[in-house]
Scaffold this active site. Structure first.
Site, PDB file in Angstrom:
ATOM      1  N   ASP A  15       0.820  -1.219   0.000  1.00 22.03           N
ATOM      2  CA  ASP A  15       0.000   0.000   0.000  1.00 22.03           C
ATOM      3  C   ASP A  15       0.851   1.265   0.000  1.00 22.03           C
ATOM      4  O   ASP A  15       0.647   2.165  -0.813  1.00 22.03           O
ATOM      5  CB  ASP A  15      -0.903   0.052   1.241  1.00 22.03           C
ATOM      6  CG  ASP A  15      -2.082  -0.917   1.133  1.00 22.03           C
ATOM      7  OD1 ASP A  15      -2.375  -1.382   0.017  1.00 22.03           O
ATOM      8  OD2 ASP A  15      -2.692  -1.194   2.192  1.00 22.03           O
ATOM      9  N   SER A 175      -4.491  -9.030   7.622  1.00 22.19           N
ATOM     10  CA  SER A 175      -3.938  -7.692   7.763  1.00 22.19           C
ATOM     11  C   SER A 175      -3.278  -7.618   9.138  1.00 22.19           C
ATOM     12  O   SER A 175      -3.923  -7.860  10.159  1.00 22.19           O
ATOM     13  CB  SER A 175      -5.068  -6.662   7.641  1.00 22.19           C
ATOM     14  OG  SER A 175      -4.655  -5.446   8.200  1.00 22.19           O
TER      15      SER A 175
HETATM   16  N1  ARG Z   1      -7.957  -2.875  15.995  1.00 20.74           N
HETATM   17  C1  ARG Z   1      -6.719  -2.411  16.478  1.00 20.74           C
HETATM   18  C2  ARG Z   1      -6.758  -0.921  16.707  1.00 20.74           C
HETATM   19  O1  ARG Z   1      -7.647  -0.281  16.240  1.00 20.74           O
HETATM   20  C3  ARG Z   1      -5.583  -2.828  15.586  1.00 20.74           C
HETATM   21  C4  ARG Z   1      -5.474  -2.082  14.326  1.00 20.74           C
HETATM   22  C5  ARG Z   1      -4.423  -2.642  13.470  1.00 20.74           C
HETATM   23  N2  ARG Z   1      -4.114  -1.787  12.382  1.00 20.74           N
HETATM   24  C6  ARG Z   1      -3.846  -2.210  11.160  1.00 20.74           C
HETATM   25  N3  ARG Z   1      -3.569  -1.294  10.303  1.00 20.74           N
HETATM   26  N4  ARG Z   1      -3.889  -3.464  10.832  1.00 20.74           N
HETATM   27  O2  ARG Z   1      -5.918  -0.384  17.357  1.00 20.74           O
END
Ligand code: ARG
Length: 417
Positions: A15, A175
């Site tokens: 990305d 992810s």
């Molecule tokens: N859900 C978690 C948060 O909001 C993890 C986010 C992970 N970010 C990512 N770009 N995969 O802090």
């Protein structure tokens, strides 16, 4: 004439690599990438080379692990922040640091904009944008992924057309984001909250079923709420966390499965691995049980929840956050001592604690010889303690109950005439 510059938060992944070219074309800006090491375990020198090969005019890399721990991780541990009681906030803690450093980089490079690769659906865009908006409202914020709204195939096509390297090994179906304080995994089959996480979602932790049959015991030292040593050895903060991730991971400790409330109004299923964070939060809380008064503990739990939400919601730079942390710092001044923790097949159990400021008094607690508790005064205390309830029962509860008029929160609609 040289073009204006933008500072792009760069991970080295697809990305943000595509974003380098895309920003060049769409916004006619020179891209300076910014990558910091927060313990995500990637080689940042390689990331720098890749950024330059991809078309960045400059690539800033820096090791911010100490800053991350001292100014973000330890304060959050002291505050006892676990979002919704489960998530130690690794990603959420990293964002304000990155934003802060990017704003400084923008100043150094005379950039007019900052950019990040977050989607339009997550919390991270909020954390970045709000931090930029707070620290440097004059900077334009560009979020390519949020703007281009491509499918993965479309993105791969763009990469191919523009000669952007795509790692041959299809990185992962998930992810993933990670730093010293933890690893988060979403998407793929995890999107079904009924499906048990497949083993390949985990990278830092052994399956508890396959973890060693012999438990291990460790001793963690705290000073005013901050971890300072392990098994009697004073340790650098970063090393301490790395060691706990290692040993906790070997014993399968730190797996978290959470259906989480995102700030943007959706629930998402997230898997976390955070051995050090889980161990340290458990140990720290136990030391608080030993050294803080009942009143102090009760109040602290409100503060913990408030600070968790502030961090999760991307409001790190709020005045209210600073005010609450003023309380936390003061509240932690006696949280000094040692905690013994046993790690065994995915569990982390505190089995001992001691402190020079302990409020536990053997003389008051014991049922054996040497009891100093004033037993005779208990009777008077109980009489007064129960007095209000006694009065209430006589006047209300022990009489026949009046019938209740239902409480309605919506008034009825007016009859149309
Ligand atoms: N859900 C978690 C948060 O909001 C993890 C986010 C992970 N970010 C990512 N770009 N995969 O802090």
């Amino acid at each position: 004439m040289a073009r204006d510059k933008v500072i792009l938060a760069y991970s080295g992944g697809l990305d943000t690599s595509v974003a380098v070219k895309w920003i060049n074309e769409k916004y006619d800006l020179d891209v300076v990438t910014f990558t910091c090491d927060l313990g995500q375990g990637r080689d940042i020198d390689k990331i720098k080379e890749k950024a330059l090969r991809t078309g960045a005019v400059d690539a800033v890399i820096e090791d911010d692990r100490n800053m991350f721990v001292d100014f973000f991780v330890w304060p959050s541990l002291m505050a006892g922040t676990m979002y919704e009681g489960k998530y130690p906030l690794a990603t959420a803690l990293g964002r304000p640091l990155i934003a802060h450093r990017m704003v400084e980089a923008a100043e150094e490079h005379g950039a007019v904009a900052v950019a990040h690769g977050c989607t339009g659906k997550g919390n991270d865009q909020v954390r970045f944008d709000v931090s930029f908006q707070t620290l440097a409202p004059q900077l334009k914020v560009i979020a390519p992924v949020r703007e281009w709204k491509w499918t993965r195939t479309e993105e791969l096509n763009y990469a191919k057309e523009h000669g952007i390297e795509v790692e041959a090994t299809k990185e992962s179906i998930y992810s993933v984001d990670q730093n010293l304080w933890g690893r988060s995994v979403e998407a793929g089959v995890l999107e079904d909250p009924w499906v048990a996480p497949p083993e390949d979602a985990y990278r830092w932790t052994t399956n508890p079923l396959e973890a060693p049959d012999k438990p291990v015991e460790i001793e963690i030292e705290f000073e005013q709420g901050r971890p300072v040593g392990l098994d009697g050895e004073e340790l650098d903060a970063v090393v301490l966390i790395e060691r706990l991730n290692e040993i906790g991971g070997q014993h399968g400790v730190g797996r978290i499965d959470h259906v989480e409330n995102r700030l943007v109004g959706i629930k998402s299923r997230e898997i976390y691995e955070a051995p050090a964070a889980v161990i340290l939060h458990d140990a720290h809380r136990e030391l608080e049980f030993l050294t803080l008064s009942r009143q102090s503990l009760r109040f602290k739990s409100y503060v913990s929840q408030a600070v968790s939400d502030i961090i999760y919601d991307g409001l790190w730079f709020a005045q209210f956050h600073q005010d609450l942390m003023g309380f936390v710092e003061k509240n932690q001044r006696f949280v000094t001592g040692v905690v013994r923790v046993q790690l065994y097949k995915g569990t982390c159990t505190v089995v001992g604690r001691k402190s020079e400021h302990s409020l536990y008094s053997k003389e008051l607690a014991t049922y054996e010889e040497g009891d100093e508790f004033p037993h005779e005064t208990a009777i008077g205390f109980i009489k007064i303690h129960g007095l209000a309830q006694q009065t209430q029962a006589r006047q209300q509860l022990l009489k026949s109950e009046p019938t209740i008029r239902p409480a309605r929160i919506m008034p009825p609609s007016k009859e149309k005439s």
